[in-house]
Each structure stands twice: as C-alpha cells, then as structure tokens.
Design a protein around this motif. Sequence first.
Motif, PDB file in Angstrom:
ATOM      1  N   GLU A 296       0.832  -1.208   0.000  1.00 21.52           N
ATOM      2  CA  GLU A 296       0.000   0.000   0.000  1.00 21.52           C
ATOM      3  C   GLU A 296       0.865   1.256   0.000  1.00 21.52           C
ATOM      4  O   GLU A 296       0.564   2.238  -0.675  1.00 21.52           O
ATOM      5  CB  GLU A 296      -0.918  -0.013   1.224  1.00 21.52           C
ATOM      6  N   ILE A 297       1.961   1.219   0.751  1.00 23.63           N
ATOM      7  CA  ILE A 297       2.894   2.353   0.774  1.00 23.63           C
ATOM      8  C   ILE A 297       3.518   2.539  -0.609  1.00 23.63           C
ATOM      9  O   ILE A 297       3.663   3.666  -1.094  1.00 23.63           O
ATOM     10  CB  ILE A 297       3.979   2.132   1.845  1.00 23.63           C
ATOM     11  N   GLN A 298       3.882   1.433  -1.250  1.00 23.20           N
ATOM     12  CA  GLN A 298       4.416   1.509  -2.608  1.00 23.20           C
ATOM     13  C   GLN A 298       3.403   2.125  -3.565  1.00 23.20           C
ATOM     14  O   GLN A 298       3.759   2.910  -4.444  1.00 23.20           O
ATOM     15  CB  GLN A 298       4.805   0.108  -3.098  1.00 23.20           C
ATOM     16  N   ARG A 299       2.145   1.753  -3.401  1.00 22.60           N
ATOM     17  CA  ARG A 299       1.093   2.285  -4.269  1.00 22.60           C
ATOM     18  C   ARG A 299       1.003   3.798  -4.134  1.00 22.60           C
ATOM     19  O   ARG A 299       0.707   4.508  -5.102  1.00 22.60           O
ATOM     20  CB  ARG A 299      -0.254   1.644  -3.915  1.00 22.60           C
ATOM     21  N   MET A 300       1.286   4.326  -2.928  1.00 21.78           N
ATOM     22  CA  MET A 300       1.262   5.775  -2.695  1.00 21.78           C
ATOM     23  C   MET A 300       2.575   6.435  -3.118  1.00 21.78           C
ATOM     24  O   MET A 300       2.752   7.628  -2.906  1.00 21.78           O
ATOM     25  CB  MET A 300       0.986   6.061  -1.218  1.00 21.78           C
ATOM     26  N   GLU A 301       3.513   5.636  -3.660  1.00 26.27           N
ATOM     27  CA  GLU A 301       4.808   6.123  -4.128  1.00 26.27           C
ATOM     28  C   GLU A 301       5.618   6.783  -3.010  1.00 26.27           C
ATOM     29  O   GLU A 301       6.243   7.824  -3.186  1.00 26.27           O
ATOM     30  CB  GLU A 301       4.635   7.095  -5.305  1.00 26.27           C
ATOM     31  N   LYS A 302       5.587   6.112  -1.847  1.00 32.26           N
ATOM     32  CA  LYS A 302       6.397   6.567  -0.717  1.00 32.26           C
ATOM     33  C   LYS A 302       7.393   5.477  -0.336  1.00 32.26           C
ATOM     34  O   LYS A 302       7.264   4.326  -0.727  1.00 32.26           O
ATOM     35  CB  LYS A 302       5.513   6.942   0.470  1.00 32.26           C
ATOM     36  N   LYS A 303       8.390   5.874   0.455  1.00 31.47           N
ATOM     37  CA  LYS A 303       9.455   4.969   0.835  1.00 31.47           C
ATOM     38  C   LYS A 303       9.096   4.184   2.099  1.00 31.47           C
ATOM     39  O   LYS A 303       8.483   4.723   3.028  1.00 31.47           O
ATOM     40  CB  LYS A 303      10.746   5.751   1.090  1.00 31.47           C
ATOM     41  N   PHE A 304       9.503   2.918   2.116  1.00 31.04           N
ATOM     42  CA  PHE A 304       9.369   2.124   3.334  1.00 31.04           C
ATOM     43  C   PHE A 304      10.619   1.279   3.506  1.00 31.04           C
ATOM     44  O   PHE A 304      11.348   0.978   2.549  1.00 31.04           O
ATOM     45  CB  PHE A 304       8.127   1.228   3.275  1.00 31.04           C
ATOM     46  N   TYR A 305      10.871   0.904   4.775  1.00 32.13           N
ATOM     47  CA  TYR A 305      12.055   0.126   5.105  1.00 32.13           C
ATOM     48  C   TYR A 305      11.666  -0.913   6.147  1.00 32.13           C
ATOM     49  O   TYR A 305      10.962  -0.599   7.113  1.00 32.13           O
ATOM     50  CB  TYR A 305      13.162   1.036   5.650  1.00 32.13           C
ATOM     51  N   PHE A 306      12.103  -2.139   5.951  1.00 31.47           N
ATOM     52  CA  PHE A 306      11.854  -3.192   6.924  1.00 31.47           C
ATOM     53  C   PHE A 306      12.973  -3.204   7.958  1.00 31.47           C
ATOM     54  O   PHE A 306      14.163  -3.216   7.601  1.00 31.47           O
ATOM     55  CB  PHE A 306      11.792  -4.557   6.248  1.00 31.47           C
ATOM     56  N   VAL A 307      12.602  -3.226   9.231  1.00 30.14           N
ATOM     57  CA  VAL A 307      13.568  -3.344  10.326  1.00 30.14           C
ATOM     58  C   VAL A 307      13.256  -4.601  11.121  1.00 30.14           C
ATOM     59  O   VAL A 307      12.150  -4.756  11.642  1.00 30.14           O
ATOM     60  CB  VAL A 307      13.534  -2.099  11.243  1.00 30.14           C
ATOM     61  N   ARG A 308      14.198  -5.498  11.150  1.00 28.29           N
ATOM     62  CA  ARG A 308      14.079  -6.704  11.973  1.00 28.29           C
ATOM     63  C   ARG A 308      14.647  -6.360  13.346  1.00 28.29           C
ATOM     64  O   ARG A 308      15.854  -6.184  13.516  1.00 28.29           O
ATOM     65  CB  ARG A 308      14.845  -7.845  11.316  1.00 28.29           C
ATOM     66  N   SER A 309      13.773  -6.237  14.330  1.00 30.69           N
ATOM     67  CA  SER A 309      14.161  -5.763  15.658  1.00 30.69           C
ATOM     68  C   SER A 309      14.610  -6.922  16.558  1.00 30.69           C
ATOM     69  O   SER A 309      14.530  -8.092  16.183  1.00 30.69           O
ATOM     70  CB  SER A 309      12.991  -5.019  16.306  1.00 30.69           C
ATOM     71  N   LYS A 310      15.064  -6.546  17.744  1.00 26.54           N
ATOM     72  CA  LYS A 310      15.460  -7.509  18.786  1.00 26.54           C
ATOM     73  C   LYS A 310      16.498  -8.497  18.269  1.00 26.54           C
ATOM     74  O   LYS A 310      16.529  -9.675  18.672  1.00 26.54           O
ATOM     75  CB  LYS A 310      14.229  -8.253  19.332  1.00 26.54           C
ATOM     76  N   ILE A 311      17.369  -8.032  17.390  1.00 29.02           N
ATOM     77  CA  ILE A 311      18.336  -8.932  16.773  1.00 29.02           C
ATOM     78  C   ILE A 311      19.359  -9.419  17.788  1.00 29.02           C
ATOM     79  O   ILE A 311      19.935 -10.513  17.640  1.00 29.02           O
ATOM     80  CB  ILE A 311      19.018  -8.229  15.571  1.00 29.02           C
ATOM     81  N   ASP A 312      19.592  -8.652  18.861  1.00 23.55           N
ATOM     82  CA  ASP A 312      20.521  -9.103  19.904  1.00 23.55           C
ATOM     83  C   ASP A 312      19.995 -10.374  20.575  1.00 23.55           C
ATOM     84  O   ASP A 312      20.763 -11.306  20.849  1.00 23.55           O
ATOM     85  CB  ASP A 312      20.764  -7.996  20.929  1.00 23.55           C
ATOM     86  N   ASN A 313      18.678 -10.420  20.833  1.00 18.67           N
ATOM     87  CA  ASN A 313      18.085 -11.627  21.425  1.00 18.67           C
ATOM     88  C   ASN A 313      18.216 -12.818  20.479  1.00 18.67           C
ATOM     89  O   ASN A 313      18.537 -13.937  20.900  1.00 18.67           O
ATOM     90  CB  ASN A 313      16.611 -11.390  21.745  1.00 18.67           C
ATOM     91  N   SER A 314      17.961 -12.563  19.198  1.00 15.75           N
ATOM     92  CA  SER A 314      18.042 -13.645  18.209  1.00 15.75           C
ATOM     93  C   SER A 314      19.454 -14.192  18.105  1.00 15.75           C
ATOM     94  O   SER A 314      19.660 -15.414  17.997  1.00 15.75           O
ATOM     95  CB  SER A 314      17.584 -13.139  16.842  1.00 15.75           C
ATOM     96  N   MET A 315      20.440 -13.307  18.160  1.00 12.11           N
ATOM     97  CA  MET A 315      21.818 -13.761  18.055  1.00 12.11           C
ATOM     98  C   MET A 315      22.242 -14.568  19.278  1.00 12.11           C
ATOM     99  O   MET A 315      22.997 -15.549  19.172  1.00 12.11           O
ATOM    100  CB  MET A 315      22.740 -12.565  17.854  1.00 12.11           C
TER     101      MET A 315
END
Length: 367
Positions: free
Chosen positions: A125-144
């Motif tokens: 939907e954000i792409q359809r509005m021609e705006k920028k988005f970024y995925f952030v995978r959080s809590k990576i310290d716990n995963s590591m």
Amino acid sequence: VDLSGPEKNRLPETETRDQPKNVPLNIVITGESCSGKSTFVNAFRGIDNRDEKAAPTGTTETTMEVNPYPHPNHPNVTFWDLPGIGTTKFPADKYMKHVGFEKFDFFIIVSSDRFKENDVRLAKEIQRMEKKFYFVRSKIDNSMRDEERTQRDFNKERSLKKIKDNCLQEQGLKSPQVFLVSSFDLQLYDFHLLEETLERELPEHKRDAFLFAMPNISREIINKKKKALHSKIKYFATLSSAVAGVLIPGLSIAVDIGLLVGVVKQYVYKFGLDIKSLQSLANRAGVPLKELKEATISPLTVFAQSPNQITLKAVEEGTRFIPIFGIPTAMALSYITTYRGLNTFLDMLAEDAHRVFKKAMGLKPPM
C-alpha cells in the motif's frame, strides 16, 4: 553543558529560515503488535524507555492510537508510533484509512520475527502511494544470543545472513531493504546502514533535519553534524559584519555576544551535549552522568579567556569611527572575529561529542 533556565527547552532564535528547525519531518514506525516499535521510537529519539516522554513499552500491545513523539531537542522531527496492524481494534482492511498515511515522509515497518502477510500488505500500500518504506528486523541481539546457544558451529556473519534471508521468505516483494537492529545497541548491526540509506533517500531539504535528530551512535554521524553546522558559519559571520557597519557605540559587541551565545547553544543541542541528552545517554549506556559531563568543557569560558578574540573586538570597536576607512575595517574585523570564534567553538564541541561517545561506548558492556 548546562543550559538550564527559562529557555532550556527552546532552540535559540538565531536559526536561519532555511535551517532544519523549520523543516517538518514525519517518520512512521509501524508493524505488528509487540514487535518492539515503541522501544525503537525511543532509541531513535535518543531517550531511555523510562523517560517521562518515552513511548510506552510492554509485553502486550501498548500502542492503541496514532501517537506523535516529537524529538526532545528538535520538535520539527516527529516519530509516529502507530498501532500494530492486524490487532482486534485495527484490522488490516481498515488500517490504512485510520492512520492517514498520506501525511508521512517515510515508513519503517518493524518486526521481531519474519515479516507477516499484514506487513507485506502494508508495504504494498505504501508503494502504491509512491512513498518509501524500510523493513527493520528488531530484537536482533536476542536472536543472536539464541543462535549462539543452539548452534554447535556458531558463526556470527552466517547467522545474520540467515536471519535477513528468512525475514521476507515467500512474501512476493522484490529486493526489499531489510535492516537488522538492536534498539538497545544502535551502534551494532545495521542501524548505521539504515541511517545512511534514509539520509541518502530523503529530499535534500530534509536531510539536515534528519541528521541532527540522530543520536550520536558513531564518529561518522558526529562528523556529518560538524560539517553541516560549519556550512552555516559564513551566514553568521556576514550578519555580524553587517551590524558592525552601524555607527552606534557598543551595538556590534552586544549583538555579537548574543549571536555567539545563541549559535553555541545550537551546537550544544545538536551534538546532544545538553544536560538532558547527556542524562539520557548515561541511562542507556549505564555510565554515570558525572563521567560524561567530565568529558565536556565550556566553550563560553574559553572564549572569555581568549586574548585574540578580545583584542580583535576591541580593535573593531575603536576603528569604527575612523573617517572613510573605519566602517569597512570594522566590518572586516567583525566577520573575521565571528568566523574564527564559531569555528573554534564548533571544533571544541565536536571534540566533546567524540569524547562523550568514546566514554559511553567504552564503558558499555560488550554484546
């Protein structure tokens, strides 16, 4: 640097019209519930989760409305903590309309695991509005930590790549940007890449606003701030020079003192060297505030003790009333004095910021 007093929560009025304090920047932090959105908002603003102005955090969904969180030192920059998409109160099919996405500059979609169908739907939907988005995978310290405990042949780089590759598996998005982040240790993993990407892809007139809102998580960010502030020194020196051409005894010195104090206050806030920012950093890094304050010096004290600056101002005041050549000479001296003074203060405060950064990171327990 203690800037307490009635104006401690305001930036000085010596900003120019095109400077970043007047450029609004609206950053959305969204994603599914309990993904660490609020903690990420607080980290981006450089404040601790326990701060009275922090976005509330918890193990259940704590964001139930569209909540704005202005940056504590740069109120033109607002972080919007949105309710988790797909929650009972905000089902996915009504989410876009509810939050009014058209008013925001860019979107950061946060997940503490794989990005789900709702996240991808939101991204499209954000792409359809021609705006920028970024995925952030959080809590990576716990995963590591989990990876290290469960893998016999643990390899950090391999584990990070596996986590990133799995984030958007079979979700149908082409070459999305995914950044691995620990909100409690922004200097680790991909936050610096996220910062560089956002700065690069923002419109030029909003880049400084974004830069000065960034916490000092690296020497590179401090140096970028210094470069941006240095580019404005000629403006202030020219303003000082213009005032020096007015034949009113004492006016130039009075204006220059006010100008220098105001600009130095800007530098203090933008380098995060005011008391509130230092206290927030101390809380996050587990460092005593006293030790961070000891890493800074007062530029105003040094200026008052600088014989070169005082001599130039005295000469400027004395030459103003010399026929024919007095005014041009006074204007030139005023320009030189202000330019040199601001350069000196900027260098000093940038060094302070580096020392504070080193002190905070040096005493922080390794991850």
